[in-house]
Design a protein around this motif. Structure first.
Motif, PDB file in Angstrom:
ATOM      1  N   GLY A  23       0.837  -1.187   0.000  1.00 50.37           N
ATOM      2  CA  GLY A  23       0.000   0.000   0.000  1.00 50.37           C
ATOM      3  C   GLY A  23       0.873   1.238   0.000  1.00 50.37           C
ATOM      4  N   GLU A  24       0.238   2.392   0.124  1.00 48.81           N
ATOM      5  CA  GLU A  24       0.993   3.625   0.332  1.00 48.81           C
ATOM      6  C   GLU A  24       1.838   3.457   1.593  1.00 48.81           C
ATOM      7  OE1 GLU A  24      -0.524   7.870   1.746  1.00 48.81           O
ATOM      8  OE2 GLU A  24      -1.148   7.401  -0.310  1.00 48.81           O
ATOM      9  N   VAL A  50      -2.483   1.897   4.380  1.00 41.79           N
ATOM     10  CA  VAL A  50      -3.215   2.912   3.619  1.00 41.79           C
ATOM     11  C   VAL A  50      -3.115   2.494   2.157  1.00 41.79           C
ATOM     12  CG1 VAL A  50      -3.347   5.340   2.932  1.00 41.79           C
ATOM     13  CG2 VAL A  50      -2.649   4.749   5.272  1.00 41.79           C
ATOM     14  N   ALA A  51      -4.264   2.336   1.496  1.00 40.53           N
ATOM     15  CA  ALA A  51      -4.259   1.938   0.085  1.00 40.53           C
ATOM     16  C   ALA A  51      -3.488   2.957  -0.746  1.00 40.53           C
ATOM     17  CB  ALA A  51      -5.686   1.807  -0.428  1.00 40.53           C
ATOM     18  N   ASP A  52      -2.867   2.480  -1.808  1.00 43.31           N
ATOM     19  CA  ASP A  52      -2.033   3.347  -2.652  1.00 43.31           C
ATOM     20  C   ASP A  52      -2.809   3.963  -3.815  1.00 43.31           C
ATOM     21  OD1 ASP A  52      -2.395   1.102  -4.216  1.00 43.31           O
ATOM     22  OD2 ASP A  52      -0.290   0.910  -4.774  1.00 43.31           O
ATOM     23  N   HIS A  53      -4.139   3.810  -3.834  1.00 46.61           N
ATOM     24  CA  HIS A  53      -4.944   4.374  -4.922  1.00 46.61           C
ATOM     25  C   HIS A  53      -6.392   4.532  -4.465  1.00 46.61           C
ATOM     26  CE1 HIS A  53      -5.843   0.110  -5.143  1.00 46.61           C
ATOM     27  NE2 HIS A  53      -6.929   0.413  -5.829  1.00 46.61           N
ATOM     28  N   TRP A  54      -7.126   5.348  -5.194  1.00 42.71           N
ATOM     29  CA  TRP A  54      -8.568   5.477  -5.016  1.00 42.71           C
ATOM     30  C   TRP A  54      -9.213   4.483  -5.965  1.00 42.71           C
ATOM     31  CZ3 TRP A  54     -10.281   8.092  -0.993  1.00 42.71           C
ATOM     32  CH2 TRP A  54      -9.484   9.102  -0.457  1.00 42.71           C
ATOM     33  N   CYS A  55      -9.992   3.579  -5.423  1.00 42.08           N
ATOM     34  CA  CYS A  55     -10.609   2.507  -6.215  1.00 42.08           C
ATOM     35  C   CYS A  55     -12.021   2.907  -6.633  1.00 42.08           C
ATOM     36  CB  CYS A  55     -10.654   1.231  -5.373  1.00 42.08           C
ATOM     37  SG  CYS A  55     -11.389  -0.160  -6.240  1.00 42.08           S
ATOM     38  N   GLN A  56     -12.361   2.639  -7.886  1.00 38.95           N
ATOM     39  CA  GLN A  56     -13.707   2.925  -8.374  1.00 38.95           C
ATOM     40  C   GLN A  56     -14.463   1.653  -8.744  1.00 38.95           C
ATOM     41  OE1 GLN A  56     -13.419   5.938 -11.398  1.00 38.95           O
ATOM     42  NE2 GLN A  56     -12.900   7.502  -9.910  1.00 38.95           N
ATOM     43  N   LEU A  92     -19.451   4.144  -8.724  1.00 36.66           N
ATOM     44  CA  LEU A  92     -20.343   4.967  -7.901  1.00 36.66           C
ATOM     45  C   LEU A  92     -19.636   5.542  -6.677  1.00 36.66           C
ATOM     46  CD1 LEU A  92     -23.733   3.034  -8.006  1.00 36.66           C
ATOM     47  CD2 LEU A  92     -23.008   5.026  -9.348  1.00 36.66           C
ATOM     48  N   SER A  93     -18.351   5.236  -6.549  1.00 32.24           N
ATOM     49  CA  SER A  93     -17.584   5.725  -5.410  1.00 32.24           C
ATOM     50  C   SER A  93     -16.107   5.675  -5.772  1.00 32.24           C
ATOM     51  CB  SER A  93     -17.842   4.820  -4.193  1.00 32.24           C
ATOM     52  OG  SER A  93     -16.931   5.084  -3.167  1.00 32.24           O
ATOM     53  N   SER A  94     -15.368   6.608  -5.222  1.00 32.41           N
ATOM     54  CA  SER A  94     -13.914   6.570  -5.313  1.00 32.41           C
ATOM     55  C   SER A  94     -13.439   6.408  -3.876  1.00 32.41           C
ATOM     56  CB  SER A  94     -13.401   7.860  -5.950  1.00 32.41           C
ATOM     57  OG  SER A  94     -12.022   7.787  -6.180  1.00 32.41           O
ATOM     58  N   HIS A  95     -12.998   5.197  -3.523  1.00 35.52           N
ATOM     59  CA  HIS A  95     -12.770   4.852  -2.129  1.00 35.52           C
ATOM     60  C   HIS A  95     -11.410   4.180  -1.939  1.00 35.52           C
ATOM     61  CE1 HIS A  95     -14.868   1.563  -4.222  1.00 35.52           C
ATOM     62  NE2 HIS A  95     -14.052   0.780  -3.542  1.00 35.52           N
ATOM     63  N   ARG A  96     -10.967   4.174  -0.680  1.00 37.25           N
ATOM     64  CA  ARG A  96      -9.753   3.450  -0.326  1.00 37.25           C
ATOM     65  C   ARG A  96      -9.855   2.990   1.125  1.00 37.25           C
ATOM     66  NH1 ARG A  96      -4.775   7.758   0.451  1.00 37.25           N
ATOM     67  NH2 ARG A  96      -5.689   8.924   2.167  1.00 37.25           N
ATOM     68  N   SER A  97      -9.076   1.961   1.447  1.00 39.89           N
ATOM     69  CA  SER A  97      -9.078   1.381   2.787  1.00 39.89           C
ATOM     70  C   SER A  97      -7.895   1.892   3.595  1.00 39.89           C
ATOM     71  CB  SER A  97      -8.996  -0.146   2.708  1.00 39.89           C
ATOM     72  OG  SER A  97     -10.135  -0.669   2.068  1.00 39.89           O
ATOM     73  N   VAL A  98      -8.157   2.161   4.881  1.00 36.42           N
ATOM     74  CA  VAL A  98      -7.139   2.608   5.817  1.00 36.42           C
ATOM     75  C   VAL A  98      -7.390   1.869   7.133  1.00 36.42           C
ATOM     76  CG1 VAL A  98      -6.239   4.579   7.119  1.00 36.42           C
ATOM     77  CG2 VAL A  98      -7.044   4.905   4.775  1.00 36.42           C
ATOM     78  N   THR A  99      -6.343   1.318   7.736  1.00 35.87           N
ATOM     79  CA  THR A  99      -6.503   0.677   9.046  1.00 35.87           C
ATOM     80  C   THR A  99      -5.309   0.978   9.931  1.00 35.87           C
ATOM     81  OG1 THR A  99      -6.871  -1.384  10.248  1.00 35.87           O
ATOM     82  CG2 THR A  99      -5.617  -1.558   8.206  1.00 35.87           C
ATOM     83  N   GLN A 100      -5.598   1.339  11.156  1.00 40.04           N
ATOM     84  CA  GLN A 100      -4.541   1.582  12.143  1.00 40.04           C
ATOM     85  C   GLN A 100      -4.047   0.267  12.738  1.00 40.04           C
ATOM     86  OE1 GLN A 100      -3.247   4.671  12.811  1.00 40.04           O
ATOM     87  NE2 GLN A 100      -4.564   5.324  11.140  1.00 40.04           N
ATOM     88  N   THR A 101      -4.974  -0.663  12.982  1.00 35.27           N
ATOM     89  CA  THR A 101      -4.669  -1.858  13.760  1.00 35.27           C
ATOM     90  C   THR A 101      -4.573  -3.138  12.946  1.00 35.27           C
ATOM     91  OG1 THR A 101      -7.026  -2.196  14.173  1.00 35.27           O
ATOM     92  CG2 THR A 101      -5.803  -0.897  15.793  1.00 35.27           C
ATOM     93  N   GLY A 102      -4.983  -3.091  11.681  1.00 37.43           N
ATOM     94  CA  GLY A 102      -5.050  -4.280  10.840  1.00 37.43           C
ATOM     95  C   GLY A 102      -6.476  -4.779  10.747  1.00 37.43           C
ATOM     96  N   VAL A 103      -6.768  -5.499   9.670  1.00 33.18           N
ATOM     97  CA  VAL A 103      -8.129  -5.974   9.434  1.00 33.18           C
ATOM     98  C   VAL A 103      -8.095  -7.182   8.510  1.00 33.18           C
ATOM     99  CG1 VAL A 103      -8.609  -4.511   7.408  1.00 33.18           C
ATOM    100  CG2 VAL A 103     -10.490  -5.167   8.929  1.00 33.18           C
TER     101      VAL A 103
END
Length: 116
Positions: A23-24, A50-56, A92-103
């Motif tokens: 990721g980023e 932190v994802a390295d891109h905005w996903c559509q 319908l969305s430009s989204h990305r995933s972010v996690t502090q603790t892992g998922v």
């Protein structure tokens, strides 16, 4: 039977190879089952990911373990914890995933999520 049909099967995810995707910041680990027009994945994001891109692309996402923030490029965000999902069609969305603790997530996507 049509080649596009998926016969009944069980999946032992412990036997599905993991691939690594940077990721980023942090790392994503994917275990992927690919079918014609359908992808099913168990995805684990490391702490600090932190994802390295905005996903559509469209997804059905179900949180198995941990916590993830789903940021949208428009500034909106939502949080998933175990037992929660989000669903969105392609484009319908430009989204990305972010996690502090892992998922750990179950993610399903494919042709059925294309805009009609």
């Amino acid at each position: 039977m049509d080649d596009k049909n998926i016969p009944f099967q069980t999946i032992d995810w412990s036997l599905i190879p993991r691939t690594e995707h940077a990721g980023e910041s942090g790392i994503a680990y994917w275990q992927t089952m690919q079918f014609d027009g359908l992808r099913v994945r168990i995805v684990e994001y490391s702490a600090g990911y932190v994802a390295d891109h905005w996903c559509q692309k469209g997804h059905i996402v179900y949180c198995l373990e941990g916590e993830v923030t789903n940021e949208q490029e428009n500034g909106d965000s939502s949080v998933l914890i175990p037992g929660m999902s989000y669903i969105v069609s392609d484009e319908l969305s430009s989204h990305r995933s972010v996690t502090q603790t892992g998922v750990k997530l179950l993610i399903i996507d494919g042709d059925f999520l294309q805009l009609k």
